[in-house]
Write a protein that holds these residues in place. Structure first.
Motif, PDB file in Angstrom:
ATOM      1  N   GLU A  94       3.064   0.350   1.344  1.00 48.98           N
ATOM      2  CA  GLU A  94       4.077   1.096   2.091  1.00 48.98           C
ATOM      3  C   GLU A  94       3.688   1.111   3.568  1.00 48.98           C
ATOM      4  O   GLU A  94       2.661   0.574   3.941  1.00 48.98           O
ATOM      5  CB  GLU A  94       4.153   2.530   1.564  1.00 48.98           C
ATOM      6  CG  GLU A  94       2.874   3.311   1.805  1.00 48.98           C
ATOM      7  CD  GLU A  94       2.997   4.802   1.482  1.00 48.98           C
ATOM      8  OE1 GLU A  94       4.107   5.299   1.307  1.00 48.98           O
ATOM      9  OE2 GLU A  94       1.953   5.452   1.413  1.00 48.98           O
ATOM     10  N   ASP A 102       9.141   7.913  -1.175  1.00 47.07           N
ATOM     11  CA  ASP A 102       7.693   7.901  -0.907  1.00 47.07           C
ATOM     12  C   ASP A 102       6.932   8.320  -2.155  1.00 47.07           C
ATOM     13  O   ASP A 102       6.739   9.494  -2.382  1.00 47.07           O
ATOM     14  CB  ASP A 102       7.411   8.834   0.273  1.00 47.07           C
ATOM     15  CG  ASP A 102       5.951   8.854   0.688  1.00 47.07           C
ATOM     16  OD1 ASP A 102       5.179   8.007   0.222  1.00 47.07           O
ATOM     17  OD2 ASP A 102       5.574   9.736   1.473  1.00 47.07           O
ATOM     18  N   ASP A 103       6.504   7.433  -3.018  1.00 48.10           N
ATOM     19  CA  ASP A 103       6.425   5.993  -2.823  1.00 48.10           C
ATOM     20  C   ASP A 103       6.808   5.304  -4.139  1.00 48.10           C
ATOM     21  O   ASP A 103       6.399   4.199  -4.417  1.00 48.10           O
ATOM     22  CB  ASP A 103       4.993   5.669  -2.380  1.00 48.10           C
ATOM     23  CG  ASP A 103       4.746   4.231  -2.007  1.00 48.10           C
ATOM     24  OD1 ASP A 103       5.698   3.533  -1.603  1.00 48.10           O
ATOM     25  OD2 ASP A 103       3.611   3.783  -2.148  1.00 48.10           O
ATOM     26  N   GLU A 155      -2.606   9.669  -2.368  1.00 48.34           N
ATOM     27  CA  GLU A 155      -2.461   9.227  -0.981  1.00 48.34           C
ATOM     28  C   GLU A 155      -2.080  10.407  -0.109  1.00 48.34           C
ATOM     29  O   GLU A 155      -2.519  10.529   1.021  1.00 48.34           O
ATOM     30  CB  GLU A 155      -1.378   8.139  -0.892  1.00 48.34           C
ATOM     31  CG  GLU A 155      -1.281   7.467   0.483  1.00 48.34           C
ATOM     32  CD  GLU A 155      -0.313   8.147   1.436  1.00 48.34           C
ATOM     33  OE1 GLU A 155      -0.376   7.866   2.642  1.00 48.34           O
ATOM     34  OE2 GLU A 155       0.497   8.989   1.005  1.00 48.34           O
ATOM     35  N   GLU A 156      -1.238  11.280  -0.655  1.00 43.24           N
ATOM     36  CA  GLU A 156      -0.729  12.418   0.121  1.00 43.24           C
ATOM     37  C   GLU A 156      -1.851  13.426   0.327  1.00 43.24           C
ATOM     38  O   GLU A 156      -2.270  14.089  -0.600  1.00 43.24           O
ATOM     39  CB  GLU A 156       0.441  13.085  -0.617  1.00 43.24           C
ATOM     40  CG  GLU A 156       1.593  12.153  -0.946  1.00 43.24           C
ATOM     41  CD  GLU A 156       2.333  11.643   0.284  1.00 43.24           C
ATOM     42  OE1 GLU A 156       1.993  12.070   1.401  1.00 43.24           O
ATOM     43  OE2 GLU A 156       3.238  10.822   0.112  1.00 43.24           O
ATOM     44  N   HIS A 193       1.357   4.208  -4.065  1.00 39.64           N
ATOM     45  CA  HIS A 193       0.727   5.414  -4.607  1.00 39.64           C
ATOM     46  C   HIS A 193       1.702   6.155  -5.515  1.00 39.64           C
ATOM     47  O   HIS A 193       2.919   6.105  -5.322  1.00 39.64           O
ATOM     48  CB  HIS A 193       0.186   6.323  -3.497  1.00 39.64           C
ATOM     49  CG  HIS A 193       1.214   6.905  -2.578  1.00 39.64           C
ATOM     50  ND1 HIS A 193       1.835   8.109  -2.828  1.00 39.64           N
ATOM     51  CD2 HIS A 193       1.722   6.460  -1.409  1.00 39.64           C
ATOM     52  CE1 HIS A 193       2.667   8.380  -1.844  1.00 39.64           C
ATOM     53  NE2 HIS A 193       2.631   7.393  -0.967  1.00 39.64           N
TER      54      HIS A 193
HETATM   55 ZN   LIG Z   1       3.580   7.420   0.855  1.00 43.24          ZN
END
Ligand SMILES: [Zn+2]
Length: 462
Positions: free
Chosen positions: A193, A131-132, A165-166, A99
């Protein structure tokens, strides 16, 4: 310096260098990584479209045809990028996911600008370094390298860099692609991930591969009462009834159990562990109930790995200091084992009702049920991961995991694409900075991860 020390020093330097990609490949990966970090792609304030466009420009420059590059998403600023590297088509494609949105970061909370890529003291700093963006950058750098080297895989390799994604939400790219562009990302399985290497005091312990996740659901416990004047209390009180129900819940534990993934996890962990729990961990892998009790009691992580958990996280109640409460309510957050999950969370709901054991305390699902199916323990994938791990870091175990948090893997698993979280970056157990302040990735880890992912995808595609 004694000769044996010199030998150890030299051999360790050689080993470290052995795991690194050639210099031009490192430079390419670093340049992509830097570019991604410096584009503001904060989940709420930023955009992922500029990341997708920057990557597309690099892919075109590397000779990928326009027809194999897709940019699109739920809204114009939250675009995803999908690129296909064509193989012989003998087998179904592999999907490589990462992501490109990041958790928000404020300048004043950091000791440096979170959206400036900084290399310092052996680390890359910046929001998204772990991340990420590391995995996102390396999927692209390695794809360009395969093309330059003329690597011909026996299946298409698809890379999808996705939005949001977050925090999930309506613009989540993995979910959007699964729903709207299924043909573009259809694959036999996906790498994502969710699993990374664990280090303790600089020593590599294990390379984790995430095979499944727990499901997420909130429940609302609610008591309503006619209330009244607080100078005239009666036994039937909404707050007391809720408190008593919560007390019963606090003393309840869902049954301890193992599944295919967690049995493999505990069996591998028993080989790594040197402390007093070693034997118990091995017994858990064999389903010994007493050992499960002891292991669950020893660690919140192991407890959550061995059972569905439900815990009170929020309270509300009463409307005035001098009135009997007409309402008392609590939020109960549950992380549910895949085998205890179904669309309506029927099993967990019925269990909570039994534990609460009070018909005046209503129990209902609140918000969205986020089901996560398990991916099968595929020997071909697990063997490839452990072979490449052992080649790069001899003696480091590959640890299959069911993680207690959630990733985009659940959208793909739900869409029938088994998803495995594996990265090959090693992170200190007690220094996980993802989502936090001064997020960073060790330079050595980043480049070793580049080699790891390069070798792993090759192993799975020929
Ligand atoms: Zn992530």
């Amino acid at each position: 310096m004694p000769r044996f020390l010199l030998f150890i020093l030299l051999s360790s330097i050689c080993l470290r260098a052995d795991n690194l990609p050639p210099e031009p490949e490192r430079q390419l990966a670093r340049a992509i990584y830097k570019e991604m970090i410096e584009i503001p792609s904060g989940f709420t304030t930023g955009a992922t479209t500029p990341v997708a466009e920057a990557v597309a420009a690099r892919l075109r420059a590397a000779g990928f045809p326009d027809a194999d590059i897709f940019i699109g998403g739920a809204i114009p600023k939250k675009a995803n990028l999908v690129v296909r590297y064509r193989g012989t088509g003998r087998r179904k494609p592999i999907l490589l996911l990462a992501h490109t949105d990041v958790v928000e970061a404020r300048r004043e909370d950091w000791s440096m600008d979170p959206f400036q890529f900084v290399e310092k003291d052996g680390y890359f700093y910046g929001r998204g370094t772990s991340d990420d963006m590391a995995q996102a950058a390396l999927w692209i750098a390695n794809l360009i390298r395969y093309k330059r080297e003329g690597f011909q895989p026996d299946r298409d390799i698809i890379v999808a860099l996705t939005a949001d994604e977050e925090g999930g939400g309506p613009y989540n790219g993995a979910g959007w692609l699964a729903k709207n562009q299924r043909g573009l990302i259809d694959a036999e399985f996906c790498l994502n991930e969710g699993g990374h290497g664990e280090m303790s005091a600089g020593k590599r312990i294990s390379n984790d591969i995430q095979v499944s996740e727990k499901s997420y659901v909130d429940f609302r416990l609610e008591v309503r009462n006619k209330g009244g004047h607080s100078s005239l209390p009666v036994a039937d009180n909404a707050i007391y009834r809720l408190a008593a129900a919560l007390d019963r819940l606090s003393r309840f534990g869902f049954p301890l159990k193992t599944n295919e993934v967690t049995r493999a996890y505990f069996a591998e962990l028993a080989k790594i562990e040197t402390g007093p729990m070693k034997d118990d961990l091995a017994r858990v892998a064999q389903g010994d109930p007493q050992a499960m009790e002891r292991v669950a009691a020893a660690s919140p992580v192991w407890n959550s790995t061995l059972r569905t958990t439900c815990v009170a996280t929020q309270l509300e109640g009463g409307h005035a200091p001098n009135a009997l409460p007409q309402l008392a309510a609590a939020n109960i957050n549950c992380r549910v084992l895949p085998e205890d999950s179904d669309e309506s969370m029927h099993y967990v709901l019925e269990t909570l009702r039994k534990v609460v054991a009070d018909s005046q305390v209503s129990v209902a699902v609140s918000g969205e049920v986020q089901i996560s199916l398990a991916s099968p323990m595929r020997p071909d994938i697990l063997n490839a991961v452990s072979r490449v791990t052992d080649k790069l870091w001899p003696g480091v175990h590959t640890l299959p995991m069911m993680v207690t948090g959630a990733t985009d893997g659940r959208y793909l698993r739900d869409a029938g694409i088994p998803t495995y979280g594996v990265q090959g970056f090693f992170i200190e157990r007690d220094d996980v900075r993802a989502h936090g302040r001064d997020e960073r990735m060790s330079v050595q880890s980043f480049y070793e991860g580049q080699t790891f992912l390069y070798e792993l995808v090759k192993a799975l595609a020929q």
